[in-house]
Motif scaffolding. Structure first.
Motif, PDB file in Angstrom:
ATOM      1  N   PHE A 215       0.853  -1.192   0.000  1.00 54.06           N
ATOM      2  CA  PHE A 215       0.000   0.000   0.000  1.00 54.06           C
ATOM      3  C   PHE A 215       0.886   1.239   0.000  1.00 54.06           C
ATOM      4  O   PHE A 215       1.534   1.552   0.999  1.00 54.06           O
ATOM      5  N   ILE A 216       0.920   1.942  -1.125  1.00 58.60           N
ATOM      6  CA  ILE A 216       1.771   3.113  -1.297  1.00 58.60           C
ATOM      7  C   ILE A 216       0.971   4.378  -1.033  1.00 58.60           C
ATOM      8  O   ILE A 216      -0.117   4.559  -1.583  1.00 58.60           O
ATOM      9  N   SER A 217       1.509   5.245  -0.179  1.00 58.67           N
ATOM     10  CA  SER A 217       0.827   6.497   0.113  1.00 58.67           C
ATOM     11  C   SER A 217       1.794   7.475   0.766  1.00 58.67           C
ATOM     12  O   SER A 217       2.772   7.073   1.398  1.00 58.67           O
ATOM     13  N   HIS A 218       1.512   8.766   0.600  1.00 53.78           N
ATOM     14  CA  HIS A 218       2.250   9.788   1.344  1.00 53.78           C
ATOM     15  C   HIS A 218       1.484  10.208   2.596  1.00 53.78           C
ATOM     16  O   HIS A 218       1.983  10.976   3.401  1.00 53.78           O
ATOM     17  N   ASP A 219       0.256   9.677   2.754  1.00 47.31           N
ATOM     18  CA  ASP A 219      -0.605  10.018   3.886  1.00 47.31           C
ATOM     19  C   ASP A 219      -0.332   9.040   5.026  1.00 47.31           C
ATOM     20  O   ASP A 219      -0.759   7.887   5.004  1.00 47.31           O
ATOM     21  N   LEU A 220       0.368   9.511   6.045  1.00 48.09           N
ATOM     22  CA  LEU A 220       0.797   8.625   7.125  1.00 48.09           C
ATOM     23  C   LEU A 220      -0.363   8.098   7.955  1.00 48.09           C
ATOM     24  O   LEU A 220      -0.301   6.988   8.489  1.00 48.09           O
ATOM     25  N   ALA A 221      -1.425   8.886   8.074  1.00 44.34           N
ATOM     26  CA  ALA A 221      -2.585   8.416   8.832  1.00 44.34           C
ATOM     27  C   ALA A 221      -3.259   7.250   8.115  1.00 44.34           C
ATOM     28  O   ALA A 221      -3.671   6.263   8.739  1.00 44.34           O
ATOM     29  N   VAL A 222      -3.365   7.346   6.796  1.00 43.18           N
ATOM     30  CA  VAL A 222      -3.970   6.283   6.004  1.00 43.18           C
ATOM     31  C   VAL A 222      -3.118   5.021   6.072  1.00 43.18           C
ATOM     32  O   VAL A 222      -3.625   3.908   6.244  1.00 43.18           O
ATOM     33  N   VAL A 223      -1.812   5.188   5.954  1.00 39.67           N
ATOM     34  CA  VAL A 223      -0.903   4.033   5.992  1.00 39.67           C
ATOM     35  C   VAL A 223      -0.998   3.318   7.334  1.00 39.67           C
ATOM     36  O   VAL A 223      -1.001   2.083   7.402  1.00 39.67           O
ATOM     37  N   ARG A 224      -1.097   4.072   8.411  1.00 34.90           N
ATOM     38  CA  ARG A 224      -1.201   3.458   9.733  1.00 34.90           C
ATOM     39  C   ARG A 224      -2.475   2.632   9.846  1.00 34.90           C
ATOM     40  O   ARG A 224      -2.466   1.539  10.435  1.00 34.90           O
ATOM     41  N   HIS A 225      -3.557   3.127   9.272  1.00 42.40           N
ATOM     42  CA  HIS A 225      -4.840   2.422   9.327  1.00 42.40           C
ATOM     43  C   HIS A 225      -4.787   1.106   8.556  1.00 42.40           C
ATOM     44  O   HIS A 225      -5.420   0.120   8.963  1.00 42.40           O
ATOM     45  N   MET A 226      -4.005   1.084   7.479  1.00 42.88           N
ATOM     46  CA  MET A 226      -4.039  -0.055   6.566  1.00 42.88           C
ATOM     47  C   MET A 226      -2.978  -1.115   6.829  1.00 42.88           C
ATOM     48  O   MET A 226      -3.161  -2.274   6.456  1.00 42.88           O
ATOM     49  N   SER A 227      -1.859  -0.753   7.440  1.00 46.61           N
ATOM     50  CA  SER A 227      -0.656  -1.577   7.334  1.00 46.61           C
ATOM     51  C   SER A 227      -0.347  -2.437   8.556  1.00 46.61           C
ATOM     52  O   SER A 227      -0.568  -2.022   9.692  1.00 46.61           O
ATOM     53  N   ASP A 228       0.223  -3.604   8.291  1.00 49.53           N
ATOM     54  CA  ASP A 228       0.825  -4.434   9.328  1.00 49.53           C
ATOM     55  C   ASP A 228       2.260  -3.990   9.575  1.00 49.53           C
ATOM     56  O   ASP A 228       2.694  -3.866  10.714  1.00 49.53           O
ATOM     57  N   ARG A 229       3.000  -3.795   8.495  1.00 49.06           N
ATOM     58  CA  ARG A 229       4.360  -3.268   8.563  1.00 49.06           C
ATOM     59  C   ARG A 229       4.455  -2.046   7.662  1.00 49.06           C
ATOM     60  O   ARG A 229       3.632  -1.868   6.749  1.00 49.06           O
ATOM     61  N   ILE A 230       5.487  -1.236   7.899  1.00 48.38           N
ATOM     62  CA  ILE A 230       5.682  -0.029   7.099  1.00 48.38           C
ATOM     63  C   ILE A 230       7.148   0.061   6.700  1.00 48.38           C
ATOM     64  O   ILE A 230       8.048  -0.126   7.520  1.00 48.38           O
ATOM     65  N   ALA A 231       7.381   0.351   5.413  1.00 48.43           N
ATOM     66  CA  ALA A 231       8.719   0.624   4.895  1.00 48.43           C
ATOM     67  C   ALA A 231       8.774   2.097   4.518  1.00 48.43           C
ATOM     68  O   ALA A 231       7.885   2.600   3.830  1.00 48.43           O
ATOM     69  N   VAL A 232       9.804   2.784   4.983  1.00 49.03           N
ATOM     70  CA  VAL A 232       9.981   4.214   4.718  1.00 49.03           C
ATOM     71  C   VAL A 232      11.044   4.362   3.635  1.00 49.03           C
ATOM     72  O   VAL A 232      12.162   3.847   3.776  1.00 49.03           O
ATOM     73  N   MET A 233      10.706   5.073   2.568  1.00 47.46           N
ATOM     74  CA  MET A 233      11.582   5.191   1.409  1.00 47.46           C
ATOM     75  C   MET A 233      12.077   6.620   1.267  1.00 47.46           C
ATOM     76  O   MET A 233      11.300   7.576   1.388  1.00 47.46           O
ATOM     77  N   TYR A 234      13.377   6.755   1.007  1.00 42.90           N
ATOM     78  CA  TYR A 234      13.969   8.071   0.787  1.00 42.90           C
ATOM     79  C   TYR A 234      14.942   8.011  -0.384  1.00 42.90           C
ATOM     80  O   TYR A 234      15.907   7.237  -0.352  1.00 42.90           O
ATOM     81  N   LEU A 235      14.677   8.779  -1.393  1.00 43.76           N
ATOM     82  CA  LEU A 235      15.570   8.942  -2.546  1.00 43.76           C
ATOM     83  C   LEU A 235      16.017   7.598  -3.117  1.00 43.76           C
ATOM     84  O   LEU A 235      17.200   7.331  -3.309  1.00 43.76           O
ATOM     85  N   GLY A 236      15.035   6.723  -3.353  1.00 48.13           N
ATOM     86  CA  GLY A 236      15.299   5.462  -4.019  1.00 48.13           C
ATOM     87  C   GLY A 236      15.700   4.309  -3.130  1.00 48.13           C
ATOM     88  O   GLY A 236      15.950   3.205  -3.631  1.00 48.13           O
ATOM     89  N   GLN A 237      15.777   4.536  -1.797  1.00 48.28           N
ATOM     90  CA  GLN A 237      16.225   3.488  -0.894  1.00 48.28           C
ATOM     91  C   GLN A 237      15.289   3.363   0.309  1.00 48.28           C
ATOM     92  O   GLN A 237      14.642   4.336   0.697  1.00 48.28           O
ATOM     93  N   ILE A 238      15.232   2.169   0.900  1.00 53.45           N
ATOM     94  CA  ILE A 238      14.489   1.949   2.138  1.00 53.45           C
ATOM     95  C   ILE A 238      15.392   2.347   3.304  1.00 53.45           C
ATOM     96  O   ILE A 238      16.511   1.844   3.433  1.00 53.45           O
ATOM     97  N   VAL A 239      14.906   3.250   4.168  1.00 53.51           N
ATOM     98  CA  VAL A 239      15.725   3.696   5.299  1.00 53.51           C
ATOM     99  C   VAL A 239      15.232   3.140   6.635  1.00 53.51           C
ATOM    100  O   VAL A 239      15.969   3.170   7.631  1.00 53.51           O
ATOM    101  N   GLU A 240      14.003   2.623   6.671  1.00 53.35           N
ATOM    102  CA  GLU A 240      13.496   2.019   7.900  1.00 53.35           C
ATOM    103  C   GLU A 240      12.331   1.114   7.551  1.00 53.35           C
ATOM    104  O   GLU A 240      11.514   1.432   6.683  1.00 53.35           O
ATOM    105  N   ILE A 241      12.260  -0.018   8.233  1.00 53.57           N
ATOM    106  CA  ILE A 241      11.138  -0.935   8.025  1.00 53.57           C
ATOM    107  C   ILE A 241      10.872  -1.682   9.334  1.00 53.57           C
ATOM    108  O   ILE A 241      11.790  -2.190   9.975  1.00 53.57           O
ATOM    109  N   ALA A 242       9.595  -1.690   9.734  1.00 55.62           N
ATOM    110  CA  ALA A 242       9.215  -2.338  11.000  1.00 55.62           C
ATOM    111  C   ALA A 242       7.706  -2.487  11.022  1.00 55.62           C
ATOM    112  O   ALA A 242       6.997  -2.036  10.109  1.00 55.62           O
ATOM    113  N   ASP A 243       7.201  -3.122  12.080  1.00 59.43           N
ATOM    114  CA  ASP A 243       5.753  -3.199  12.225  1.00 59.43           C
ATOM    115  C   ASP A 243       5.194  -1.792  12.426  1.00 59.43           C
ATOM    116  O   ASP A 243       5.895  -0.887  12.913  1.00 59.43           O
ATOM    117  N   ALA A 244       3.937  -1.601  12.045  1.00 54.51           N
ATOM    118  CA  ALA A 244       3.351  -0.263  12.028  1.00 54.51           C
ATOM    119  C   ALA A 244       3.404   0.405  13.397  1.00 54.51           C
ATOM    120  O   ALA A 244       3.713   1.598  13.513  1.00 54.51           O
TER     121      ALA A 244
END
Length: 335
Positions: A215-244
């Motif tokens: 689930f791709i979104s820039h809306d953090l509230a929406v992502v929190r509602h939808m996700s089990d885990r979250i990956a944070v992407m910056y300039l083409g790379q994943i910088v953090e990934i964990a459970d929501a």
């Protein structure tokens, strides 16, 4: 939204997607746009993995690289024990039914010259599913699943509201009963009240079809509602990934902290030390070392020259690409 035996249904390993921009006979060497630059993660059966980051960070490019809509420059996309990255269109066809995408703009993604019946029957025809009668029955089932009446089949996309058009887009995406659904900003073009309806519809369909979702979104509230885990992407790379819950309660990367600090809070100021300064650098000339160091208030000399890798803390599954996140976290805990 529960994980099914922690079984990875999709594995991304070192995925890269670079584009050439400019250049030509009279303009010299073309510049390379590093839209996706070494991304690795796994998607587990039955989970929703949220993917967040600023516009231009490479989220949509990553989605298209996973689905081979843009052929990756390097890396692997492992699905069903097969690396599908870079397969020809012919070889990829057998996997298309299992991996589907919902696009951001429901009007642009639907053929305005076709009725809804034709739009929903098309994937069934392409993949040679059933005869005419069974396909039309499937169209009726799909409309019912997304909350549209049977009469919608004879209408054209312009006769529907934005939310209804997105329901049609969802129906088309699930027509072949995929295992993986990639939602690329699927609700960002909709009114807030309609967004909630579409999000709940996606959750219902996920439960019914046992889908795994990116689930791709820039809306953090929406992502929190939808996700089990979250990956944070910056300039083409994943910088953090964990459970929501960990991402929202204990963010480790300064970029993640900055994204969360940017969420408006009524009557409450955002923490100044977490706010992100400056603009996103160009993916044609990403900074050396840690790509976030040009905007990070915690940067040190090492950050300018040495790129951090995703590393785990004591709790394992929480991965962070920051040289100094333990020190930053300790400092914030004592402040």
């Amino acid at each position: 939204m529960t994980l099914s035996n922690d079984k990875a249904i999709l594995s991304i390993d070192g995925l890269e997607l670079h584009f050439s921009q400019g250049g030509g006979v009279f303009r010299g060497k073309a510049a390379k746009v590093r839209a996706v630059d070494g991304v690795s993660f796994e998607l587990y059966a039955g989970e929703t993995l949220g993917l967040v980051g600023e516009s231009g960070c490479g989220k949509s490019s990553l989605a298209k690289a996973i689905l081979n809509l843009h052929r990756p420059t390097a890396g692997a996309v492992i699905y069903s024990n097969t690396d599908i990255a870079g397969l020809s269109d012919r070889a990829m066809r057998q996997y298309r039914s299992a991996l589907q995408m919902i696009f951001q703009d429901p009007f642009e993604s639907l053929n305005s010259r076709h009725t809804v019946e034709v739009i929903l029957e098309e994937p069934l025809l392409i993949h040679k599913v059933g005869d005419k009668n069974s396909r039309l029955q499937r169209v009726a089932e799909l409309l019912a699943m997304v909350g549209l009446p049977p009469s919608a089949a004879s209408k054209y996309p312009h006769e529907f509201s934005g939310g209804q058009r997105q329901r049609i887009g969802i129906a088309r995406a699930i027509a072949l009963e995929p295992e993986i659904l990639i939602c690329d900003e699927a609700v960002s073009a909709l009114d807030v009240s309609v967004q909630a309806q579409i999000l709940n519809l996606l959750l219902d369909i996920q439960e019914k079809l046992k889908l795994s979702i990116i689930f791709i979104s820039h809306d953090l509230a929406v992502v929190r509602h939808m996700s089990d885990r979250i990956a944070v992407m910056y300039l083409g790379q994943i910088v953090e990934i964990a459970d929501a819950e960990s991402i929202y309660s204990s963010p480790r990367h300064p970029y993640t902290q900055g994204l969360l600090a940017s969420i408006p809070r009524l009557g409450e100021a955002s923490p100044i030390e977490a706010q992100i300064s400056g603009d996103l650098p160009s993916p044609m000339a990403p900074p050396s070392g840690c790509r976030f160091h040009t905007r990070c208030q915690h940067r040190q000399a090492r950050c300018e020259h040495e790129a951090p890798s995703l590393q785990a803390g004591d709790d394992g599954p929480h991965l962070t690409a920051c040289h100094f996140w333990p020190e930053i976290a300790a400092k914030q805990a004592n402040s």
